[in-house]
Design a protein around this motif. Structure first.
Motif, PDB file in Angstrom:
ATOM      1  N   SER A 158       0.831  -1.204   0.000  1.00 52.47           N
ATOM      2  CA  SER A 158       0.000   0.000   0.000  1.00 52.47           C
ATOM      3  C   SER A 158       0.867   1.257   0.000  1.00 52.47           C
ATOM      4  CB  SER A 158      -0.854  -0.001   1.256  1.00 52.47           C
ATOM      5  OG  SER A 158      -0.001   0.164   2.378  1.00 52.47           O
ATOM      6  N   ASP A 160       1.030   3.557   2.267  1.00 53.25           N
ATOM      7  CA  ASP A 160       1.697   3.750   3.559  1.00 53.25           C
ATOM      8  C   ASP A 160       2.973   2.923   3.649  1.00 53.25           C
ATOM      9  OD1 ASP A 160      -0.381   5.319   4.184  1.00 53.25           O
ATOM     10  OD2 ASP A 160      -1.143   4.119   5.854  1.00 53.25           O
ATOM     11  N   ILE A 192      -1.132   5.068  -6.245  1.00 55.74           N
ATOM     12  CA  ILE A 192      -0.629   4.577  -4.949  1.00 55.74           C
ATOM     13  C   ILE A 192       0.713   5.251  -4.636  1.00 55.74           C
ATOM     14  CG2 ILE A 192       0.072   2.499  -3.674  1.00 55.74           C
ATOM     15  CD1 ILE A 192      -1.904   0.925  -5.496  1.00 55.74           C
ATOM     16  N   SER A 196       1.852   7.792  -1.612  1.00 57.45           N
ATOM     17  CA  SER A 196       3.006   7.487  -0.755  1.00 57.45           C
ATOM     18  C   SER A 196       3.981   8.670  -0.722  1.00 57.45           C
ATOM     19  CB  SER A 196       3.726   6.224  -1.240  1.00 57.45           C
ATOM     20  OG  SER A 196       4.544   6.512  -2.339  1.00 57.45           O
ATOM     21  N   GLU A 199       2.809  11.168   1.717  1.00 52.43           N
ATOM     22  CA  GLU A 199       3.099  10.670   3.068  1.00 52.43           C
ATOM     23  C   GLU A 199       4.561  10.859   3.431  1.00 52.43           C
ATOM     24  OE1 GLU A 199       0.093  10.242   4.568  1.00 52.43           O
ATOM     25  OE2 GLU A 199       1.574   9.550   6.059  1.00 52.43           O
ATOM     26  N   HIS A 536      -6.490   1.924  14.076  1.00 54.30           N
ATOM     27  CA  HIS A 536      -7.912   2.189  13.876  1.00 54.30           C
ATOM     28  C   HIS A 536      -8.446   2.826  15.155  1.00 54.30           C
ATOM     29  CE1 HIS A 536     -12.179   1.533  13.339  1.00 54.30           C
ATOM     30  NE2 HIS A 536     -11.953   1.194  12.074  1.00 54.30           N
ATOM     31  N   SER A 575     -13.923  -2.480   8.460  1.00 57.14           N
ATOM     32  CA  SER A 575     -13.040  -1.314   8.473  1.00 57.14           C
ATOM     33  C   SER A 575     -11.722  -1.626   9.180  1.00 57.14           C
ATOM     34  CB  SER A 575     -13.737  -0.064   9.000  1.00 57.14           C
ATOM     35  OG  SER A 575     -13.789  -0.058  10.381  1.00 57.14           O
ATOM     36  N   MET A 578      -9.769  -3.145   6.467  1.00 54.18           N
ATOM     37  CA  MET A 578      -9.354  -2.052   5.576  1.00 54.18           C
ATOM     38  C   MET A 578      -8.100  -1.358   6.105  1.00 54.18           C
ATOM     39  SD  MET A 578     -10.314  -1.440   2.764  1.00 54.18           S
ATOM     40  CE  MET A 578      -9.289  -0.203   2.017  1.00 54.18           C
ATOM     41  N   ARG A 581      -5.210  -3.401   5.083  1.00 59.22           N
ATOM     42  CA  ARG A 581      -4.985  -3.298   3.627  1.00 59.22           C
ATOM     43  C   ARG A 581      -4.323  -1.972   3.289  1.00 59.22           C
ATOM     44  NH1 ARG A 581      -8.808  -6.932   0.691  1.00 59.22           N
ATOM     45  NH2 ARG A 581      -8.361  -5.733  -1.160  1.00 59.22           N
ATOM     46  N   SER A 582      -4.763  -0.893   3.948  1.00 59.06           N
ATOM     47  CA  SER A 582      -4.203   0.390   3.547  1.00 59.06           C
ATOM     48  C   SER A 582      -2.845   0.654   4.184  1.00 59.06           C
ATOM     49  CB  SER A 582      -5.187   1.527   3.808  1.00 59.06           C
ATOM     50  OG  SER A 582      -5.265   1.758   5.172  1.00 59.06           O
ATOM     51  N   GLN A 583      -2.538   0.013   5.295  1.00 58.82           N
ATOM     52  CA  GLN A 583      -1.215   0.272   5.872  1.00 58.82           C
ATOM     53  C   GLN A 583      -0.160  -0.698   5.392  1.00 58.82           C
ATOM     54  OE1 GLN A 583      -0.754   1.293   9.899  1.00 58.82           O
ATOM     55  NE2 GLN A 583      -2.600   2.512   9.926  1.00 58.82           N
ATOM     56  N   GLY A 585      -1.003  -3.861   2.856  1.00 57.02           N
ATOM     57  CA  GLY A 585      -1.371  -4.281   1.504  1.00 57.02           C
ATOM     58  C   GLY A 585      -2.407  -5.376   1.629  1.00 57.02           C
TER      59      GLY A 585
END
Ligand code: PRX
Length: 644
Positions: A158, A160, A192, A196, A199, A536, A575, A578, A581-583, A585
């Motif tokens: 991801s 991040d 993506i 990044s 970030e 989260h 969530s 999620m 996945r977002s932090q 992959g």
């Protein structure tokens, strides 16, 4: 079938590699091109014992070489320029391409010249975030040619995760492409990367150039988000550069690449490999473990984003002048027969893959295999996790028609190349055993006190003495390097794996003994998944364990405690997934979230993962002693919530 090495020849060579490692490896190293030879008294300098001073591993010190020269120019100069270096098979069965060694050299030089023109110099880092296009090995080789240090980030990570890596290694350039199609799915890689870079800028690392390959089969230029001044189309600039580019001769111990991998604690570790030893080792292991012959067509299904793609898609095969197949798509697209379709289309002779793929294709049924001839195949390979005997037999009998030996290669990102592996035809195989050590490798099995065990035994797998392909450090974290790998058992490299040796001396890998999960051959730190979950806002605490999984080998099972007063719901479960996945992959997404009002902890607050593993795998009669828990009641509570 005829194979090059007999068991006796192996034994003789192995003995020599142990008795005289310097002589053994020097002879092999001499078959490569060195601008300047290493000093004969410094073939190998090592200290693997923390009690005797800092850990040090050096091979061929003083030698100057270049791995790109050895992998590409050497073959062109020898008159093999017209040989196919790479076949490329795209996502769709009618998409393909190829490059000869001469064409590969031209392309590598053009990119190398471009990188130089924008100020990339020896020692600079370049992050590569590309799918399996030929441009990925080309980019690796171009960096190596000019002495830049590539850090390939698997194109499933991801934004991040890329940002974390960029922040750590501070590249001058990021190389990506606008998008890729895997199966039916379009993945907008450039978006993506864009996220990044926002970030990493927040962390104080600004990357000046994002070189973007237009992958026309997936997405058109005009549909790609663009930041003028920073973003550059590969096709606009690279082809304008000369097809000749002088090689940067680097010291054998100069860094070649950084590859981030997961550990049991904290953030990913930047495994650093250097040039000379890695080159010699990747090439030699490839040659012997697959019994390579110049007429072979070799296909490794791994992605260059992992170590297998580094050593056995790019460097090992090309250093041997081999023809490599690079496949962009998914192995079961458009149907589960795709691999065998590709094998027949190119006449693949050596096929190297992972148990998780074998199990998934096995589940789809042999009909997809039987449709294809596969008669070109002669050697099969497996990597990434222990291969269970059922999958081994299916691979051997169905895919290989009971005539192709399987090289079950045990190794790691850190080891650079194969450590324990069969050599085709050299000794009887045992389904599920990686068999015997490669030349120069001395595996030892130790007990929890670090005592070497002999004969039939089971314990922690360590390696005594260095080998040329060993990593040299963790980038920027020498302490963690020593603590993780050399402090657990003084005098040895500790692999993190468990291993059993049987009465015939065969090695059986039993999986990780630390907090690392191996899901579909992807190495995932439980701590990384936990940290993504607790980021989260509604998650107070998380504990992640691995469970047996029919296809993936191991699945990811997460226990989560929510912030006071927050009710658990299906939306919240989604969530939480999620967040991972977002932090990290999609490949690290938990298979199961188990709501836990409390976690089993010792009185000193340590989470008892042993108990969590048993609950996760429903081995409830094997929970063991729970009396040392601060609150033994949480165990019953967790069991009752198992099906939530
Ligand atoms: O647990 C071992 C497993 O994969 C780990 C290394 O993961 P990584 O650094 O990502 O490299 C994967 C590709 C080399 C090891 O610690 N592993 C790898 N190959 C095997 C294996 N376990 C059993 N048998 C293998 N052949």
């Amino acid at each position: 079938m005829f194979f090059s090495m007999t068991g006796n020849q192996y034994l003789e060579m192995y003995q020599r590699s142990i008795d005289d490692p310097a002589g053994f490896w020097s002879e092999i190293a001499e078959t490569f091109y060195w601008k300047q030879k290493w000093s004969p008294e410094e073939v190998c300098t090592e200290n693997l014992d923390v009690t005797k001073g800092p850990i040090k591993i050096e091979w061929f010190k003083g030698g100057k070489t270049n791995i790109c020269h050895n992998a590409v120019d050497r073959y062109v100069e020898a008159g093999d320029g017209a040989k196919i270096a790479m076949y490329w098979e795209g996502n769709e069965p009618d998409q393909d391409g190829k490059l000869t060694y001469s064409e590969l050299l031209d392309k590598v030089c053009q990119l190398a010249n471009y990188l130089k023109s924008v100020g990339v110099e020896k020692g600079d880092a370049v992050v590569i975030y590309l799918p399996m296009l030929m441009e990925l090995p080309i980019a690796m080789l171009a960096c190596a040619r000019i002495g830049a240090v590539h850090s390939v980030v698997f194109a499933g990570f991801s934004a991040d995760a890329i940002a974390q890596r960029i922040t750590d290694c501070k590249p001058k350039v990021v190389i990506t492409c606008n998008a890729v199609k895997r199966g039916q799915k379009l993945i907008p890689l450039k978006d993506i990367v864009d996220a990044s870079l926002v970030e990493s800028a927040k962390n104080g690392v600004t990357v000046g150039i994002c070189l973007t390959y237009e992958n026309q089969l997936a997405m058109k230029k005009e549909d790609t988000q663009w930041i003028a001044g920073r973003d550059v189309w590969w096709q606009d600039v690279v082809p304008n550069f000369p097809t000749r580019c002088d090689v940067e001769w680097v010291d054998a111990e100069d860094p070649l690449f950084l590859l981030y991998t997961s550990g049991s604690t904290g953030k990913p570790k930047g495994v650093l490999h250097t040039t000379g030893g890695y080159m010699v080792y990747a090439a030699t292991t490839f040659k012997h473990a697959f019994d390579y012959k110049p007429t072979d067509i070799y296909w490794c299904t791994a992605d260059c984003g992992w170590i297998t793609g580094h050593s056995y898609v790019t460097y090992g095969p090309l250093l041997n002048g081999a023809t490599v197949l690079v496949y962009e798509g998914a192995p079961n697209y458009p149907d589960p027969g795709r691999c065998w379709d590709i094998v027949d289309k190119y006449g693949v002779t050596i096929f190297y893959t992972a148990p998780t793929l074998i199990r998934s294709l096995m589940r789809d049924g042999s009909v997809y295999v039987d449709r294809y001839s596969r008669k070109s195949l002669r050697v099969l390979g497996s990597v990434g996790e222990p291969i269970n005997p059922t999958a081994w037999r299916w691979f051997y009998n169905v895919v290989g028609d009971s005539r192709c030996p399987i090289s079950d290669t045990w190794w790691q990102t850190e080891t650079g190349g194969f450590m324990i592996t069969p050599l085709p035809g050299a000794w009887p195989q045992k389904p599920g055993s990686a068999t015997f050590p490669f030349f120069g490798v001395q595996p030892v099995i130790v007990d929890e006190k670090g005592r070497e065990m002999t004969g039939e035994c089971s314990g922690y797998l360590c390696i005594k003495k260095s080998w040329p392909g060993a990593f040299r450090t963790l980038y920027g974290d020498k302490d963690r390097y020593e603590t993780t790998y050399f402090k657990p058992f003084s005098g040895y490299y500790f692999s993190g794996d468990g291993c059993r040796r049987d009465k015939d001396g065969y090695h059986w890998l039993t999986g990780r003994v630390d907090d690392v999960i191996n899901a579909s051959g992807h190495r995932i730190g439980t701590a990384e998944v936990e940290s993504a979950l607790v980021s989260h806002p509604k998650c107070a605490e998380a504990a992640v364990v691995g469970i047996d999984h029919e296809v993936k080998g191991q699945g990811i099972y997460a226990f989560v405690t929510l912030v006071d007063g927050v009710p658990y719901s299906d939306d919240l479960r989604k969530s939480l997934i999620m967040a991972v996945r977002s932090q990290i992959g999609a490949f690290a997404a938990p298979d199961k979230i188990h709501w836990a009002p409390g976690l089993p902890k010792t009185r000193s607050g340590k989470i008892m993962r042993r108990i969590l593993r048993k609950i996760a795998s429903r081995q409830l009669d094997e929970l063991g002693d729970t009396s040392t828990l601060a609150d033994p009641g949480v165990v019953d509570q967790l069991i009752s919530l198992s099906d939530s």
